[in-house]
Structures are given as C-alpha cells and as structure tokens.
Design an enzyme around this catalytic site. Structure first.
Site, short mmCIF file in Angstrom:
data_model
loop_
_atom_site.label_atom_id
_atom_site.label_comp_id
_atom_site.label_asym_id
_atom_site.label_seq_id
_atom_site.Cartn_x
_atom_site.Cartn_y
_atom_site.Cartn_z
N GLY A 1 12.13 84.38 -5.10
CA GLY A 1 11.76 83.96 -3.74
C GLY A 1 12.90 83.28 -3.00
O GLY A 1 13.99 83.08 -3.54
N GLN A 2 12.61 82.90 -1.72
CA GLN A 2 13.67 82.34 -0.86
C GLN A 2 14.26 81.06 -1.45
O GLN A 2 15.48 80.90 -1.54
CB GLN A 2 13.07 82.02 0.53
CG GLN A 2 14.10 81.50 1.53
CD GLN A 2 13.48 80.91 2.79
OE1 GLN A 2 12.30 80.56 2.82
NE2 GLN A 2 14.29 80.78 3.82
N TYR B 1 -2.61 78.43 4.01
CA TYR B 1 -1.40 77.89 3.36
C TYR B 1 -1.40 76.36 3.43
O TYR B 1 -1.22 75.67 2.43
CB TYR B 1 -0.19 78.48 4.05
CG TYR B 1 1.16 77.99 3.58
CD1 TYR B 1 1.97 77.25 4.42
CD2 TYR B 1 1.63 78.31 2.31
CE1 TYR B 1 3.23 76.83 4.01
CE2 TYR B 1 2.88 77.89 1.90
CZ TYR B 1 3.68 77.16 2.76
OH TYR B 1 4.93 76.74 2.34
C1 VAH Z 1 6.14 79.16 6.37
N1 VAH Z 1 8.48 78.93 5.77
O1 VAH Z 1 6.52 79.50 7.50
C2 VAH Z 1 7.13 78.42 5.48
C3 VAH Z 1 7.12 76.92 5.74
C4 VAH Z 1 6.97 75.07 7.41
C5 VAH Z 1 6.87 76.53 7.17
O2 VAH Z 1 6.26 76.29 4.87
O3 VAH Z 1 5.03 79.41 5.95
#
Ligand code: VAH
Length: 318
Positions: A12-13, A143
C-alpha cells in the site's frame, strides 16, 4: 532468532514506504513485508515477503511465529472513497484486521503495534479550524466510523490488557512511489502525474476545498518517531492528531504552475466532495509535539518540488 518487524499491507501507499524506511534502519532481513497479494515492487522483493490476509487470525499468527515478530505495523485498510462503494467490506477489513493484531498483543505474541487512524474520524460537527485532539467526532463515512471505533478499541486494549498499541491520525498523504489507493485526497497525487503527462488535470474536489495534507516522508518520520518513543511518553492511546500543511486544489495548482507554466486545472466535483466537506481544514497537533517531539519538515513548496522530481524519475525508469 533476532526479533523482527512485520509490515501488514506492505504493497500500500504507506506500507511500501514504511518497509523501505525500516529496512534502511534495521536491515533487509529484519523487516518482513506482507500483503494479501504478491508484490510487483522490486524494492519489496529485496527482503522477506509473505502473503498474509490480515482478516485471517490463524494466517496472521502463523507468520508472526514463523519470523519471531516483535513489532507489527498494521497498515492494511480500505480508504474513504472505496469504503463508500463497499461499506460492509470496508468495515470488515478495517475492523477485523485491527482486532487480529490487538489480540496478538493481548496473547503476548507481539510486543508493540502501530495502527493508522485518520483525520477522517472527524465529521461535519467537528470544529474545522485548528481541530483539537479531544473534540466532537461524528464521522459520516464508513472509513471514518471504522477509524473512530478502532481508536476506542486501541485505548481499551491498552487499558484492559496492557497492549502497547500506538496510533496517528494521518492527514491526506502525498507520495509518488505507489499509485493512489482510493482516498478522497488522491487528487493531490494524481495532479502531478497529469501535469507531467498532459499539462492539464480535472480535480474531483472544488477549488476552495481546504484539507489537511502531509508529504509521505513526514508521515514516515512521525510513524517511526512515535514507535521509538519511550512508553511513558505516549500519553494518548486512542490516536494522535498530526498536521503537515493545509491547502486547497487551487493553491496546489498555483504552486505546480510555477514549474509548469502551461499547466491548466479544471474542477468537476464527484461523490468525494461530500466526504471532503465533512473533514476539518487544519489540525492542532500540539500533543504529538510535546509528547514525542513531532515536527514537520515539508511545506507546500517543498512538496511540489519533491513530487515533480519524483514522478519525473518514475517516468524515466518506466
Ligand atoms: C483518504 N488518504 O482519503 C485517506 C486519508 C485523510 C484522508 O485518510 O481516505
């Protein structure tokens, strides 16, 4: 056998760059990279690699005991954009993988754990400017909900079972070594590839959308710093706020245009605009600075220079 480090989600990144950085410090063989799929990256293949499904506890336990793992960086996750398309899969991956690593700690099979949170734990009712460590948190994305719940479980496992788990609320991370991973902040990576390929880019966020961002080198330094800090200095066991630099797509465009004068930017918001609008503009990270000495290095000008040079170097290689 010497104790080893395991990176879960090493393709992953963040996981890929964390693997390179930790191998530089501890040596190739001290850092086991793992992911659910085999690696296509020659750098990752430079050291030990395991196929590991982080949602499979027995698979996880087998890899930990095979390599005598002491420390686990649990980086596998489904990010904000993708998790809105597959809510139950996102919740399952983000939570089951966390419970698996926390239970390895509870069973004393590993001694130290890093788990990534995100500024996505904040929601539309959170104060947007100078967002404090403790504040209203009503995330509106799968998320963000999974990261907020995960933070509470980290604090619970520390208090109840003494698990030494440490965590950072990453801002949007900007890097060039791996492709964007389905996040809402991916525009700030895509723009560099498009600017060098076609001199134009259409941002999926509106020009005035201010978001907290950070260059990957700063994020990696912060991750290693919090894990190297003495236990007694880690006073927050949910997750630490971390700030880099906040900017809008328009401000990023203006900085890129200094290097590519004919670069043109268009704007066409998609579903990720609502996600971005629910997040803060800028973060207060004074606790990370006072507890374990965090200090960022990269400002917007430096990020743009590094990214353009890095993407160019990738084009030369490929
Ligand atoms: C996202 N790159 O865009 C992640 C991050 C704050 C954003 O957690 O889901």
């Amino acid at each position: 056998m010497p104790s080893k480090i395991l990176i879960v989600g090493a393709c992953g990144q963040i996981g890929s760059e964390l693997t390179f950085a930790l191998r530089d410090i501890h040596g190739e063989d001290a850092v086991i990279a793992s992911d659910i799929k085999s690696s296509t990256s020659p750098e990752l293949a430079s050291g030990p690699f395991e196929i590991l499904d982080a949602t499979d506890y027995d698979n996880f336990k087998t890899v930990v005991s095979k390599h005598n793992i002491d420390t686990v960086y649990m980086m596998a996750a489904m990010l904000s954009g993708t998790a809105e398309k597959f809510p139950e899969k996102g919740w399952d991956l983000n939570m089951t993988s966390l419970f698996n690593v926390l239970n390895l700690g509870k069973e004393k099979l590993v001694n130290k754990i890093f788990w990534p949170s995100s500024i996505a734990v904040f929601g539309p009712t959170t104060p947007k400017v100078d967002t404090p460590q403790q504040t209203i948190m009503e995330p509106t994305t799968v998320y963000g909900i999974s990261k907020q719940a995960g933070e509470r479980w980290c604090a619970y496992y520390y208090k109840r079972y003494g698990v030494d788990v440490r965590s950072i609320r990453y801002p949007g991370l900007i890097s060039y070594k791996t492709p964007p991973g389905g996040g809402t902040t991916d525009y700030a990576i895509e723009i560099f590839h498009e600017a060098l390929k076609s001199s134009s880019y259409t941002s999926f966020l509106s020009q005035e959308t201010t978001l907290p961002m950070m260059y990957m080198d700063d994020a990696i330094n912060a991750t290693i710093s919090i894990m190297d800090a003495p236990t007694e200095s880690i006073k927050i066991r949910s997750s630490y706020n971390l700030a880099g630099v906040s900017f809008t797509p328009e401000e990023l465009y203006a900085e890129v245009k200094k290097h590519i004068p004919d670069f043109e930017m268009n704007y066409k918001s998609d579903f990720r605009q609502d996600i971005a609008d629910s997040w803060p503009n800028c973060i207060n990270d004074s606790e990370a600075a006072s507890d374990w000495g965090w200090k960022k290095d990269f400002d917007l000008e430096m990020i743009v220079k590094e990214m353009l040079a890095g993407v160019k170097s990738l084009k030369e290689v490929n």
